[in-house]
Scaffold this active site. Structure first.
Site, PDB file in Angstrom:
ATOM      1  CD  GLN B 259      25.894-125.107 -56.452  1.00  0.00           C
ATOM      2  OE1 GLN B 259      25.369-124.045 -56.682  1.00  0.00           O
ATOM      3  NE2 GLN B 259      26.633-125.289 -55.380  1.00  0.00           N
ATOM      4  CG  HIS B 262      20.515-123.728 -55.347  1.00  0.00           C
ATOM      5  ND1 HIS B 262      19.911-122.844 -54.500  1.00  0.00           N
ATOM      6  CD2 HIS B 262      21.798-123.811 -54.937  1.00  0.00           C
ATOM      7  CE1 HIS B 262      20.799-122.407 -53.612  1.00  0.00           C
ATOM      8  NE2 HIS B 262      21.960-122.994 -53.855  1.00  0.00           N
ATOM      9  CD  GLU B 327      27.142-119.505 -58.651  1.00  0.00           C
ATOM     10  OE1 GLU B 327      26.610-120.554 -59.096  1.00  0.00           O
ATOM     11  OE2 GLU B 327      26.532-118.674 -57.954  1.00  0.00           O
ATOM     12  CG  HIS B 328      29.732-122.121 -56.041  1.00  0.00           C
ATOM     13  ND1 HIS B 328      28.450-122.249 -56.541  1.00  0.00           N
ATOM     14  CD2 HIS B 328      29.700-121.076 -55.184  1.00  0.00           C
ATOM     15  CE1 HIS B 328      27.676-121.313 -55.989  1.00  0.00           C
ATOM     16  NE2 HIS B 328      28.411-120.594 -55.167  1.00  0.00           N
ATOM     17  CG  ASP B 361      25.882-121.507 -50.612  1.00  0.00           C
ATOM     18  OD1 ASP B 361      26.426-120.854 -51.519  1.00  0.00           O
ATOM     19  OD2 ASP B 361      25.409-122.653 -50.770  1.00  0.00           O
ATOM     20  CG  HIS B 420      39.658 -81.067 -77.852  1.00  0.00           C
ATOM     21  ND1 HIS B 420      38.397 -80.861 -78.355  1.00  0.00           N
ATOM     22  CD2 HIS B 420      39.538 -82.123 -76.998  1.00  0.00           C
ATOM     23  CE1 HIS B 420      37.560 -81.742 -77.816  1.00  0.00           C
ATOM     24  NE2 HIS B 420      38.224 -82.525 -76.996  1.00  0.00           N
TER      25      HIS B 420
END
Lengths: 430, 430
Positions: B259, B262, B327-328, B361, B420
């Site tokens: 991770q 990145h 996220e993960h 991934d 209406h």
């Protein structure tokens, strides 16, 4: 007088294109003002809410008084006529029954390689519901926003509603009670959106904000998007009525005016293959306008944005409907299913002569929070899914990893991500 | 060196809260620049794209040359090694198989009153896929964005990818070919987002824009939201690994570093109930860092944003995981299902020691476009639903309208919307 276009005219395409791109809203550039308001609420919390409420809503409130109390809601409920309360309950129950069907199912399965995959749905923990003050403060909208949140399983549904001059709207509070809203605060504008997104001493933050509002509210929602989730930015309402010759012009005119009375920027469009019906509807609109309490608003909407599209063939003209991508689409034709099958872009479709769009506004059961301004091309009406999120699940056995691992390593290396490759390789002793 | 927090320390809550709100991104205020770029593309179309491409990507292109041709894609495919091409195909097929299961079902039913209700799902007609240039240009992301669009039934999937100095990325083009992308343009930045949203002479507009990008791309997406739909604004990637004592520290360290490599703003967090494992993982991280090609990036990420959370009880600490809303989320524990049942906020969960996040991934089949920066509290990973929209359907018979009508009329009158009320009453001769 609405404009009239005929698909047999040589300049139809250019006029229709121009019609499609007509802007119905002045987009005030309120972004700088909204930014300052949000920053102030983040910095000063409740004190900022108190100040903005004094300034914009013209009444004094303390931090301790921001919440509308259960006693105040009790009093509101008592003030609502029984007939209205009963109608709200009918609406609430029908909305609930329909939205329960939207709850998504979890999925879990093992594929041929022995990899387990899945999806798990969970509700957002807390959702904020913005309810406008003044004339656009509708109890039906409270139900339409809060009921799906509760059906989704949201723990805290938090409503904010400005109360100009300190005046509460009993109908809105009664609807909140019926829908199971958990907390209510007497604040509005960008400051209310900021309070929901970031929290204050009194108001705990939420994870998602829904509900319509003015330009300030819309700009604030756009700005806090990412910190919280938001629903669509709602624009003025609109209807496209597709009608064949066998319709009562008075019914169709009534439907066009029901939309037009919302707002001078609302839009009502009639598409028909029958010029005589078009003429008769137009005449009926003028007759009915004279008797409407909100006739001035409706007349302005019809004059500035109303349209009659004469087409040679209704089924063949459905691509025009898709280009309009109407929020509401009435199919007042003998066999509405034939046209429905051709619909791609529409928020909601109302089939046949006995389904005026107004039924969907209140008691049909489906949601009346729908995509406007052509956004039905890419978005949907509010649903239970807007208050839920999906977590994906993956599980490899040692054997499955042995099969899949080399492909993952190859791709990681191709992307130049060696640590990625390593986290797989190390498990395979590669 | 990552920070270390222990839930038995008296100041844990305040330190954990501060950790949660640490910003990992400098949010450049690029909004004014982006606004000018969008306005220029709207005004001058292709000519503006040509100018911005010269200025930002440093090469000359004509309007006619904006599209990347099938011949260029053929050449790219030929340049990709067979092993990589095979791995891309494995990924493509697995993503497709999994996403096919996400296709929603239409619903149509008649309720007890005889009212017909329903939902009809349709695909967005055209979707734009933004692919970043430079080091963050990943073929796997092309598959993850384009395959769900195609599974949804999107007619036109339009990819834009900047090609700095005119250099094409063969892997990205090969992935686009495999995913069935229909059109590709060599443009990037806010100008590409503007072209997708509003169209130019060469590029027809789309209805939805997805895909990651830099601050300019994110600001442009936020600005065109409403004209088109957008996906989430993606932030730096993150992982939370929850590990019990029975783990190989080298495996866990490898996952944290996958991770961290990145981006210097990426975040890797280990939560464990075993201090010895924490120490061993920390030592393993240092050892592995020394050997990583992207070690400098990973080291900065681990030093600035890495964290080790020591907790007394893993199951009891799951609320901390929900507050992180990663996220993960890797559950490297003996019985991951027990912890999974407690997960509310997470983009994707990876179960057991043989499911490194990296499998997700690339080749797991689930989507790797996932909510970052705590947005898993309110949003989901990319799915087929992001490329579809729901039209609601309502149909009343004359009898059903007679039953429901009075409630609708009561609510319309309570809201002061007489037109209406009238559109229902006129059909009931009221």
């Amino acid at each position: 007088m609405a404009i009239r276009l005929d698909d047999r005219d040589p300049d139809f395409e250019s006029r229709f294109s121009a019609f499609l791109t007509t802007k119905r809203e002045v987009s005030d550039d309120v972004d700088q003002a909204v930014r300052a308001i949000i920053d102030d609420v983040r910095a000063r919390g409740d004190a900022a809410l108190v100040d903005f409420t004094r300034r914009f809503d013209r009444f004094e409130v303390t931090a301790a008084g921001l919440a509308i109390t259960p006693d105040e809601v009790d009093a509101a409920v008592a003030a609502v006529p029984e007939e209205t309360m009963d109608a709200l309950k009918v609406a609430r129950d029908r909305i609930e029954s329909h939205h329960v069907r939207q709850r998504p199912a979890d999925d879990r399965y093992t594929d041929a390689l022995g990899v387990e995959l899945g999806s798990k749905w969970t509700a957002v923990e807390a959702a904020g519901l913005y309810v406008p003050g003044g004339t656009a403060s509708y109890p039906s909208s409270v139900l339409m926003n809060a009921v799906p949140a509760k059906v989704a399983g949201v723990d805290r549904v938090v409503m904010v509603v400005p109360t100009p001059d300190g005046k509460l709207n009993p109908l809105v509070l009664a609807a909140a009670r019926l829908a199971g809203v958990d907390e209510i605060y007497r604040i509005g504008g960008a400051q209310a959106v900021a309070a929901l997104a970031y929290g204050t001493e009194t108001i705990r933050p939420v994870a998602k904000i829904v509900g319509p509002g003015n330009a300030y509210v819309a700009a604030a929602k756009r700005r806090v998007f990412g910190t919280v989730g938001i629903d669509m930015i709602a624009g003025p309402s609109e209807v496209l009525v597709i009608a064949d010759k066998d319709n009562d012009p008075d019914w169709i005119a009534a439907d066009l005016l029901a939309q037009a009375e919302h707002d001078t920027a609302a839009q009502s469009i009639l598409m028909t293959d029958d010029a005589a019906l078009a003429d008769a509807v137009e005449a009926a609109v003028e007759r009915q306008l004279a008797r409407l309490p909100r006739g001035e608003t409706a007349a302005a909407s019809w004059r500035d944005y109303g349209a009659i599209l004469l087409v040679s063939d209704l089924a063949g003209a459905m691509p025009l409907s898709d280009r309009i991508a109407p929020e509401h689409l009435e199919l007042a034709v003998a066999d509405p299913e034939v046209l429905l099958a051709k619909v791609r872009n529409a928020g909601a479709v109302f089939l046949g002569g006995h389904t005026p769009e107004v039924i969907g506004d209140y008691v049909g059961g489906s949601n009346h929070v729908l995509p406007t301004a052509r956004s039905a091309r890419f978005s949907s009406g509010l649903s239970v899914l807007d208050f839920m999120k999906r977590t994906s699940i993956l599980k490899c056995s040692a054997d499955a990893l042995r099969v899949l691992g080399p492909s993952a390593i190859a791709l990681a290396k191709a992307e130049g991500l060696d640590a990625h490759a390593r986290s797989v390789a190390i498990r395979l002793n590669l």
